[in-house]
Design an enzyme around this catalytic site. Structure first.
Site, PDB file in Angstrom:
ATOM      1  N   GLU A  91      10.733  16.593  14.298  1.00 54.75           N
ATOM      2  CA  GLU A  91      11.226  16.380  12.943  1.00 54.75           C
ATOM      3  C   GLU A  91      10.667  17.502  12.051  1.00 54.75           C
ATOM      4  OE1 GLU A  91       9.697  12.737  11.209  1.00 54.75           O
ATOM      5  OE2 GLU A  91      11.581  12.384  10.159  1.00 54.75           O
ATOM      6  N   CYS A  99      13.740  11.091   6.219  1.00 54.19           N
ATOM      7  CA  CYS A  99      13.904  10.661   7.610  1.00 54.19           C
ATOM      8  C   CYS A  99      15.349  10.864   8.043  1.00 54.19           C
ATOM      9  CB  CYS A  99      13.526   9.202   7.744  1.00 54.19           C
ATOM     10  SG  CYS A  99      14.393   8.179   6.544  1.00 54.19           S
ATOM     11  N   LYS A 152       0.857  -1.185   0.000  1.00 56.98           N
ATOM     12  CA  LYS A 152       0.000   0.000   0.000  1.00 56.98           C
ATOM     13  C   LYS A 152       0.896   1.240   0.000  1.00 56.98           C
ATOM     14  CE  LYS A 152      -1.448   2.794   2.811  1.00 56.98           C
ATOM     15  NZ  LYS A 152      -1.405   4.012   1.968  1.00 56.98           N
ATOM     16  N   GLU A 205      10.488   1.360   9.990  1.00 51.59           N
ATOM     17  CA  GLU A 205      11.432   2.439   9.656  1.00 51.59           C
ATOM     18  C   GLU A 205      10.686   3.732   9.930  1.00 51.59           C
ATOM     19  OE1 GLU A 205      14.475   2.105   8.958  1.00 51.59           O
ATOM     20  OE2 GLU A 205      14.720   0.065   8.225  1.00 51.59           O
TER      21      GLU A 205
HETATM   22  P1  NAP Z   1       2.729   8.400   7.697  1.00 48.27           P
HETATM   23  O1  NAP Z   1       1.684   9.411   7.791  1.00 48.27           O
HETATM   24  O2  NAP Z   1       3.074   7.616   8.896  1.00 48.27           O
HETATM   25  O3  NAP Z   1       2.313   7.466   6.483  1.00 48.27           O
HETATM   26  C1  NAP Z   1       3.116   6.403   6.038  1.00 48.27           C
HETATM   27  C2  NAP Z   1       2.246   5.340   5.428  1.00 48.27           C
HETATM   28  O4  NAP Z   1       1.391   4.809   6.436  1.00 48.27           O
HETATM   29  C3  NAP Z   1       1.335   5.842   4.329  1.00 48.27           C
HETATM   30  O5  NAP Z   1       1.222   4.858   3.340  1.00 48.27           O
HETATM   31  C4  NAP Z   1       0.028   6.034   5.056  1.00 48.27           C
HETATM   32  O6  NAP Z   1      -1.110   5.952   4.239  1.00 48.27           O
HETATM   33  C5  NAP Z   1       0.061   4.847   5.990  1.00 48.27           C
HETATM   34  N1  NAP Z   1      -0.855   4.956   7.129  1.00 48.27           N
HETATM   35  C6  NAP Z   1      -1.275   6.065   7.751  1.00 48.27           C
HETATM   36  N2  NAP Z   1      -2.139   5.736   8.736  1.00 48.27           N
HETATM   37  C7  NAP Z   1      -2.265   4.392   8.719  1.00 48.27           C
HETATM   38  C8  NAP Z   1      -3.019   3.440   9.481  1.00 48.27           C
HETATM   39  N3  NAP Z   1      -3.823   3.814  10.462  1.00 48.27           N
HETATM   40  N4  NAP Z   1      -2.906   2.132   9.173  1.00 48.27           N
HETATM   41  C9  NAP Z   1      -2.093   1.724   8.185  1.00 48.27           C
HETATM   42  N5  NAP Z   1      -1.362   2.577   7.423  1.00 48.27           N
HETATM   43  C10 NAP Z   1      -1.431   3.888   7.699  1.00 48.27           C
HETATM   44  O7  NAP Z   1       4.138   9.020   7.225  1.00 48.27           O
HETATM   45  P2  NAP Z   1       4.429   9.972   6.024  1.00 48.27           P
HETATM   46  O8  NAP Z   1       3.992  11.341   6.372  1.00 48.27           O
HETATM   47  O9  NAP Z   1       3.927   9.372   4.755  1.00 48.27           O
HETATM   48  O10 NAP Z   1       6.012   9.870   5.959  1.00 48.27           O
HETATM   49  C11 NAP Z   1       6.828  10.690   6.680  1.00 48.27           C
HETATM   50  C12 NAP Z   1       7.408   9.958   7.874  1.00 48.27           C
HETATM   51  O11 NAP Z   1       8.074   8.776   7.433  1.00 48.27           O
HETATM   52  C13 NAP Z   1       8.463  10.771   8.588  1.00 48.27           C
HETATM   53  O12 NAP Z   1       8.296  10.682   9.975  1.00 48.27           O
HETATM   54  C14 NAP Z   1       9.762  10.091   8.167  1.00 48.27           C
HETATM   55  O13 NAP Z   1      10.832  10.266   9.071  1.00 48.27           O
HETATM   56  C15 NAP Z   1       9.351   8.680   8.032  1.00 48.27           C
HETATM   57  N6  NAP Z   1      10.272   7.954   7.168  1.00 48.27           N
HETATM   58  C16 NAP Z   1      11.116   7.066   7.749  1.00 48.27           C
HETATM   59  C17 NAP Z   1      12.028   6.387   6.981  1.00 48.27           C
HETATM   60  C18 NAP Z   1      12.981   5.418   7.605  1.00 48.27           C
HETATM   61  O14 NAP Z   1      13.548   4.638   6.871  1.00 48.27           O
HETATM   62  N7  NAP Z   1      13.171   5.415   8.909  1.00 48.27           N
HETATM   63  C19 NAP Z   1      12.080   6.591   5.595  1.00 48.27           C
HETATM   64  C20 NAP Z   1      11.197   7.506   5.029  1.00 48.27           C
HETATM   65  C21 NAP Z   1      10.288   8.174   5.837  1.00 48.27           C
HETATM   66  P3  NAP Z   1      -1.847   7.273   3.692  1.00 48.27           P
HETATM   67  O15 NAP Z   1      -0.889   7.881   2.763  1.00 48.27           O
HETATM   68  O16 NAP Z   1      -3.045   6.755   3.038  1.00 48.27           O
HETATM   69  O17 NAP Z   1      -2.113   8.125   4.895  1.00 48.27           O
END
Ligand code: NAP
Length: 488
Positions: free
Chosen positions: A392, A295, A185, A261
């Site tokens: 962040e 990230c 997804k 991650e």
């Molecule tokens: P996010 O809001 O947590 O969303 C990530 C994914 O999770 C999206 O596909 C989102 O879907 C899905 N999601 C959201 N709510 C969910 C739920 N209740 N159940 C299942 N899936 C759910 O994060 P983001 O804003 O896309 O990404 C930014 C974050 O990712 C930052 O904190 C960054 O540091 C972190 N990140 C970490 C790494 C690493 O390797 N450590 C790498 C890249 C990014 P929807 O899009 O439909 O909401």
């Protein structure tokens, strides 16, 4: 809206339905949602908006394909990945256009991500044939121990919007190599790149049902039942710590193996003996790669007082000179942030720091006009009470703090619940080793502003996550260990 013929072509050609069991289908009730161009706020196209039943159909397909897929020859799985590596590399220009349109980053950055993303396929094409076991004689001399590693089973992969391709290939690569089937997804802000990748994998020979793609806006409702369905054996998530924590709770129901991650809050430490020009070059990469929406982005700069003004001046010049604009335009180095909320959050963090006493050296104001742009910003004299010292930022903002003693820098660097990556600049080898050992992070960039590397274990400590992606340990996340006690 796509603006040129080339933009229109890549948008027209991408699959927009759900990919389930090798077929492209509409979501239940033909529901769709729009994918926006963050540089204009206009809709590029609509994609299928899956219902919980559609999500379950994708899991059915993954579960049905698992046994045959696990039985394929490792070489065959490796060769599919190798072909996919070559196809992604050949088509990098078109994929980059697609990614830039839906995510905003400049084309050159999209191309760089595609190179990085493809490397996971090349790396895991080589790892597929190196899954090993163990054989030993019992301590008593009588029995034997046979240890084997087997594919864990159907996996659920959830990816974020900031690296639409690489966060997918980093999971799909090892899952294919290990012999696991998947439901993926992608983020609802950037679903197109993964849809394109799924088509490429099918062309590379991936059998139907091995990779199933579910796009949805009802994320929690569609993902929840999959996470708690006993057929999923592994959840690999990249995204925010907040969502990761929720998913870990859900995953506990089936005691799912998880890789998480999550968020970062990287410190960037420059010691007095560092080469300041090299530190500035590294800071540009650590801060401005992906418009700061990484990230791994440097979030807090701790600069020794002796070199702080020189570093700040040089960084300000470089950041102030960057060309901001639509990612598809020639020469643009900084695209828009991904959505209005993200831009507003960055502006709020800067305003908070300024109110508390920080000085704006460049940037710091939301520009007028369409799109979610925020200018490269350098803040000096930042008080530790500023929110961006803890949160962040996920945008092109570099807050600068100063220090005089190594201990002070390390204490400040480690004073966070995150521990993904730390950057350290020093020319003194023993200081480099001493301080690297004390930094509480899964990765350290020593005199370099980027750590991402398909051949190295990527992952965080503390609330930055669980597990590692890439390197020789990356495939372990998709394998179960079985030990056979042999009465010989
Ligand atoms: P996010 O809001 O947590 O969303 C990530 C994914 O999770 C999206 O596909 C989102 O879907 C899905 N999601 C959201 N709510 C969910 C739920 N209740 N159940 C299942 N899936 C759910 O994060 P983001 O804003 O896309 O990404 C930014 C974050 O990712 C930052 O904190 C960054 O540091 C972190 N990140 C970490 C790494 C690493 O390797 N450590 C790498 C890249 C990014 P929807 O899009 O439909 O909401």
């Amino acid at each position: 809206m796509a603006e040129t013929d080339r933009e229109r072509r890549v948008i027209d050609e991408v699959t927009k339905g759900l990919i389930i069991g090798g077929s492209v289908r509409d979501a239940t009730g033909q529901k769709t949602f729009g994918v926006e161009d963050p540089s204009t706020g206009e809709i590029l196209c609509d994609v299928a908006d899956a219902s919980p039943e559609d999500g379950m159909a994708a899991l059915d397909a993954a579960a049905a394909a698992q046994a045959d897929w696990a039985a394929t020859a490792p070489r065959e799985r490796g060769e599919i990945l190798r072909r996919a590596f070559e196809l992604v590399t050949e088509r990098a220009d078109d994929i980059a256009m697609l990614m830039t349109l839906e995510m905003g980053k400049p084309l050159a950055e999209s191309k760089a991500e595609i190179g990085y993303a493809a490397e996971f396929f090349r790396w895991f094409s080589e790892e597929a044939v190196r899954i090993s076991g163990e054989w030993k004689v019992n301590a008593t001399g009588s029995g034997r121990v046979l240890v084997m590693r087997q594919p864990i089973g159907p996996c659920l992969l959830i990816t974020p919007w900031n690296f639409p391709l690489a966060m997918g290939t980093r999971k799909i690569g090892p899952a294919i190599a290990a012999g696991c089937t998947m439901v993926i997804k992608p983020a609802s802000l950037t679903p197109l790149t993964i849809l394109e990748l799924a088509d490429i994998l099918a062309e590379a020979g991936l059998p139907d049902g091995v990779l199933n793609v579910v796009t949805t806006k009802s994320t929690g409702k569609v993902m929840g039942p999959l996470i708690t369905d006993g057929r999923i054996r592994k959840l690999s998530f990249t995204g925010s710590t907040e969502v990761g924590q929720k998913l870990l709770q859900q995953a506990s129901e089936q005691v799912l193996k998880t890789s998480m991650e999550l968020g970062g809050n990287a410190p960037f430490v420059v010691c007095a003996d560092a080469d300041v020009d090299e530190a500035v070059a590294g800071a540009m990469l650590a801060k401005m790669r992906n418009i700061g929406e990484a990230c791994t982005a440097a979030n807090r700069f701790y600069i020794h007082a002796d070199v702080a003004e020189e570093f700040t001046k040089k960084l300000t010049e470089r950041m102030g000179d960057m060309k901001v604009g639509r990612g598809t335009e020639e020469g643009v180095e900084v695209g828009p942030l991904v959505e209005a909320d993200q831009r507003d959050k960055v502006a709020e963090l800067v305003d908070d720091a300024v109110q508390k006493g920080a000085t704006v050296r460049t940037g710091g104001q939301v520009p007028s006009g369409q799109g979610y742009f925020y200018p490269p910003t350098v803040l000096a004299d930042v008080p530790t009470s500023a929110r961006l010292a803890k949160e962040e930022i996920f945008g092109p903002v570099a807050p600068i703090f100063t220090f005089t003693e190594d201990d002070e820098a390390i204490r400040a660097a480690n004073d966070t619940e995150f521990g993904l990556v730390s950057y350290l600049y020093t020319k003194d080898l023993s200081r480099a080793i001493r301080l690297s050992e004390r930094l509480e992070a899964g990765m350290v960039g020593l005199n370099q502003g980027m750590v991402s590397n398909a051949g190295a274990p990527f992952g965080g400590w503390k609330q930055s996550g669980l597990g590692r992606e890439g390197g020789s340990v990356g495939i372990e996340e998709y394998l179960e260990v079985k030990y056979v006690a042999m009465n010989v």
